[in-house]
Design an enzyme around this catalytic site. Structure first.
Site, PDB file in Angstrom:
ATOM      1  N   ILE A   1     -35.885   1.976 -14.381  1.00  0.00           N
ATOM      2  CA  ILE A   1     -36.296   1.359 -15.765  1.00  0.00           C
ATOM      3  C   ILE A   1     -37.655   0.773 -15.495  1.00  0.00           C
ATOM      4  CG2 ILE A   1     -36.318  -0.601 -17.335  1.00  0.00           C
ATOM      5  CD1 ILE A   1     -33.799   1.780 -17.391  1.00  0.00           C
TER       6      ILE A   1
ATOM      7  N   GLU B   1     -38.237  10.386 -20.623  1.00  0.00           N
ATOM      8  CA  GLU B   1     -37.878   9.415 -22.420  1.00  0.00           C
ATOM      9  C   GLU B   1     -37.610  11.294 -22.481  1.00  0.00           C
ATOM     10  OE1 GLU B   1     -40.611   7.508 -24.388  1.00  0.00           O
ATOM     11  OE2 GLU B   1     -41.628   6.489 -22.594  1.00  0.00           O
TER      12      GLU B   1
HETATM   13  N1  CAA Z   1     -34.189   8.329 -34.790  1.00  0.00           N
HETATM   14  C1  CAA Z   1     -32.852   7.786 -35.835  1.00  0.00           C
HETATM   15  N2  CAA Z   1     -31.780   8.175 -35.410  1.00  0.00           N
HETATM   16  C2  CAA Z   1     -31.625   9.146 -34.702  1.00  0.00           C
HETATM   17  C3  CAA Z   1     -32.574  10.235 -33.667  1.00  0.00           C
HETATM   18  C4  CAA Z   1     -34.571  10.014 -33.847  1.00  0.00           C
HETATM   19  N3  CAA Z   1     -34.203  10.269 -33.488  1.00  0.00           N
HETATM   20  N4  CAA Z   1     -31.976  11.224 -32.896  1.00  0.00           N
HETATM   21  C5  CAA Z   1     -30.422  11.049 -33.678  1.00  0.00           C
HETATM   22  N5  CAA Z   1     -29.936   9.936 -33.935  1.00  0.00           N
HETATM   23  C6  CAA Z   1     -29.096   9.852 -34.542  1.00  0.00           C
HETATM   24  C7  CAA Z   1     -28.326  10.352 -35.867  1.00  0.00           C
HETATM   25  O1  CAA Z   1     -28.571  10.905 -36.378  1.00  0.00           O
HETATM   26  C8  CAA Z   1     -27.106  10.458 -35.500  1.00  0.00           C
HETATM   27  O2  CAA Z   1     -26.463   9.051 -36.276  1.00  0.00           O
HETATM   28  P1  CAA Z   1     -25.122   9.230 -37.276  1.00  0.00           P
HETATM   29  O3  CAA Z   1     -24.108   8.366 -35.890  1.00  0.00           O
HETATM   30  O4  CAA Z   1     -25.458   8.647 -38.240  1.00  0.00           O
HETATM   31  O5  CAA Z   1     -24.640  10.816 -37.177  1.00  0.00           O
HETATM   32  C9  CAA Z   1     -27.199   9.770 -34.053  1.00  0.00           C
HETATM   33  O6  CAA Z   1     -27.932   8.942 -33.924  1.00  0.00           O
HETATM   34  C10 CAA Z   1     -25.891  10.333 -32.897  1.00  0.00           C
HETATM   35  O7  CAA Z   1     -27.489  11.314 -32.913  1.00  0.00           O
HETATM   36  P2  CAA Z   1     -26.762  13.122 -32.396  1.00  0.00           P
HETATM   37  O8  CAA Z   1     -25.249  13.893 -32.625  1.00  0.00           O
HETATM   38  O9  CAA Z   1     -28.145  14.102 -31.835  1.00  0.00           O
HETATM   39  O10 CAA Z   1     -26.587  12.177 -30.538  1.00  0.00           O
HETATM   40  P3  CAA Z   1     -26.442  12.949 -29.355  1.00  0.00           P
HETATM   41  O11 CAA Z   1     -25.410  12.405 -28.211  1.00  0.00           O
HETATM   42  O12 CAA Z   1     -25.727  14.515 -29.684  1.00  0.00           O
HETATM   43  O13 CAA Z   1     -27.675  12.729 -27.968  1.00  0.00           O
HETATM   44  C11 CAA Z   1     -29.766  13.575 -28.144  1.00  0.00           C
HETATM   45  C12 CAA Z   1     -29.145  13.230 -28.413  1.00  0.00           C
HETATM   46  C13 CAA Z   1     -31.114  14.658 -28.790  1.00  0.00           C
HETATM   47  C14 CAA Z   1     -29.458  14.598 -27.007  1.00  0.00           C
HETATM   48  C15 CAA Z   1     -30.086  12.139 -27.455  1.00  0.00           C
HETATM   49  O14 CAA Z   1     -28.930  11.667 -26.347  1.00  0.00           O
HETATM   50  C16 CAA Z   1     -31.360  12.126 -25.789  1.00  0.00           C
HETATM   51  O15 CAA Z   1     -32.722  12.004 -27.279  1.00  0.00           O
HETATM   52  N6  CAA Z   1     -31.392  12.263 -24.808  1.00  0.00           N
HETATM   53  C17 CAA Z   1     -31.760  12.023 -23.604  1.00  0.00           C
HETATM   54  C18 CAA Z   1     -32.161  10.287 -23.774  1.00  0.00           C
HETATM   55  C19 CAA Z   1     -33.598  10.316 -23.364  1.00  0.00           C
HETATM   56  O16 CAA Z   1     -34.993  10.587 -23.472  1.00  0.00           O
HETATM   57  N7  CAA Z   1     -33.725   9.062 -22.463  1.00  0.00           N
HETATM   58  C20 CAA Z   1     -34.716   8.802 -21.497  1.00  0.00           C
HETATM   59  C21 CAA Z   1     -34.849   7.559 -21.291  1.00  0.00           C
HETATM   60  S1  CAA Z   1     -36.534   5.924 -21.484  1.00  0.00           S
HETATM   61  C22 CAA Z   1     -37.180   6.806 -19.784  1.00  0.00           C
HETATM   62  O17 CAA Z   1     -37.135   7.231 -19.181  1.00  0.00           O
HETATM   63  C23 CAA Z   1     -38.000   5.680 -19.406  1.00  0.00           C
HETATM   64  C24 CAA Z   1     -37.839   4.736 -19.056  1.00  0.00           C
HETATM   65  O18 CAA Z   1     -37.971   3.927 -17.716  1.00  0.00           O
HETATM   66  C25 CAA Z   1     -38.295   3.771 -20.230  1.00  0.00           C
END
Ligand code: CAA
Length: 383
Positions: A158, A365
């Site tokens: 985090i 991210e």
């Molecule tokens: N905006 C709003 N809603 C969204 C969206 C977006 N960009 N993307 C997906 N959703 C919604 C979908 O519409 C769906 O909604 P419904 O249930 O109403 O249908 C819901 O979210 C689920 O979507 P998916 O079925 O696509 O979800 P998934 O489980 O298959 O995951 C994924 C998709 C793109 C792989 C996602 O899990 C992902 O982005 N994973 C990566 C996580 C990530 O980036 N982690 C980084 C953490 S932060 C960090 O790194 C740094 C820090 O220190 C803060």
């Protein structure tokens, strides 16, 4: 089609460039070696108006558009990815997320303080068993007698977690509902049951960033802490990442530009075989390829930001920008170290740090693999 920046955007660019060059650049080597960023620098970012830049004026911000914010991240990223990373988490993942999802009370309570740097924000999504597969998080939020929740769980990696005063915490209230059970909460980091420690080990890059391992142990949170509705948490997380990923893409653009700047400078001044090395065609080809990548990256990053300013959904364009920008910058840093020869291999020159830092941007991210998944799903649709 108009490729010019507006006077307001140029002003933000100049302000961020001056801050990065005058206030951040003199500290980069020391911060990298000491493994931390002075809190006074964060305060300066706030007083200069960077931290609250994209917040509306009514919440103490500068009212910047998305292109201006991208320009700011580009300038900071050109000098130091840890500092740019701090701001992307604080401003894009936290403040902008509260602006989008918060109630009026939440916005008034937190946004001006975040803009002034009196509160530092962190975004608590990643867990030991839920990185790319964020929806499978194991942290739980149990309803407690109707007036709130009890959160248990663990978060890792985090950014800002050790210094933050406020976290956006994601936990699942009903794991049988999968992602639809996830809730987002605004939690002060001095809440009972909020424990944090530094991540073990020494990172490859981003050494001045603060990365925490956080545990929630029977942590009570009131219902008023919900960000969005009960069950909206996954959408809150994903929409925040749309903004954060754009910030990372802009930061990667800055790193690629910094590699190009360093290489041009070195190719002009380093002499071998009786002439400047820039006279050699192999060096020229490296510089030309890098310049083409930097230009293409800039167009993709500014397009994604511009689309946000038009109020359009730009998840696909943002993922394309993050994917291309981070891969171009990894390539640029790799070539920059090589072009600098032995000097590039030591911290005598900054390209060594760019090479170590940039790998992180390709991972956090949403890894390059995840960006490809987002792009491919847009192309193919879901079965
Ligand atoms: N905006 C709003 N809603 C969204 C969206 C977006 N960009 N993307 C997906 N959703 C919604 C979908 O519409 C769906 O909604 P419904 O249930 O109403 O249908 C819901 O979210 C689920 O979507 P998916 O079925 O696509 O979800 P998934 O489980 O298959 O995951 C994924 C998709 C793109 C792989 C996602 O899990 C992902 O982005 N994973 C990566 C996580 C990530 O980036 N982690 C980084 C953490 S932060 C960090 O790194 C740094 C820090 O220190 C803060």
């Amino acid at each position: 089609m108009n490729f010019s920046l507006t006077p307001a955007q140029l002003q933000v660019q100049a302000q961020a460039r001056a801050f990065a060059r005058n206030r951040v650049a003199p500290l980069t080597r020391e911060m990298d070696e000491q493994g931390e960023m002075p809190l006074s620098l964060i305060q300066e970012m706030a007083t200069t108006g960077l931290l609250g830049g994209p917040m509306p004026k009514e919440y103490g911000g500068g009212g910047w558009d998305a292109v201006s914010l991208a320009l700011c991240y580009e300038e900071l990223g050109r000098v130091d990815s840890s500092v740019r990373g701090f701001m992307t988490v604080h401003t894009s993942l936290v403040s902008q997320c509260i602006l989008q999802w918060g109630t009026e009370t939440q916005k008034q309570t937190y946004l001006p303080q975040l803009a002034r740097g009196e509160l530092i924000g962190c975004y608590c999504l990643t867990e030991p068993n839920a990185g790319s597969d964020a929806a499978s998080m194991e942290s739980t939020a149990a309803l407690s007698g109707g007036d709130g929740y009890i959160i248990n769980g663990e978060k890792i990696w985090i950014t800002n977690g050790g210094i933050a005063h406020l976290g956006i915490v994601f936990a699942n209230a009903d794991r049988s509902l999968k992602h639809k059970g996830i809730c987002a909460f605004l939690v002060p980091t001095d809440a009972d049951g909020f424990h944090r420690e530094k991540m073990p080990g020494k990172e490859l890059g981003h050494r001045a960033s603060d990365h925490a391992h956080i545990h929630f142990e029977n942590m009570p949170v009131p219902k008023t802490a919900l960000l969005g509705n009960h069950g909206d948490g996954f959408k809150v997380a994903m929409s925040a990442l749309d903004g954060g990923r754009l910030g990372v893409a802009a930061g990667a653009l800055g790193v690629a530009q910094a590699c190009l700047d360093a290489c041009v400078d070195f190719a002009r001044t380093r002499r071998q075989f009786g002439q400047r090395i820039g006279n050699f065609e192999m060096i020229q080809a490296t510089l030309a390829d890098m310049a083409a990548d930097v230009d293409a990256t800039r167009l993709l990053v500014y397009r994604a930001a511009w689309l946000r300013d038009q109020g359009e959904k730009a998840a696909r364009e943002t993922s394309i920008a993050k994917l291309f920008a981070t891969e171009a910058a990894v390539k640029a840093a790799n070539e920059a170290v090589l072009l600098h020869g032995g000097r590039g291999y030591s911290n005598e020159y900054p390209v060594e740090r760019y090479y170590r830092d940039i790998k992180g941007l390709q991972i956090y991210e949403g890894t390059a693999h995840i960006q490809r998944i987002v792009i491919a799903r847009e192309l193919l649709g879901r079965e």
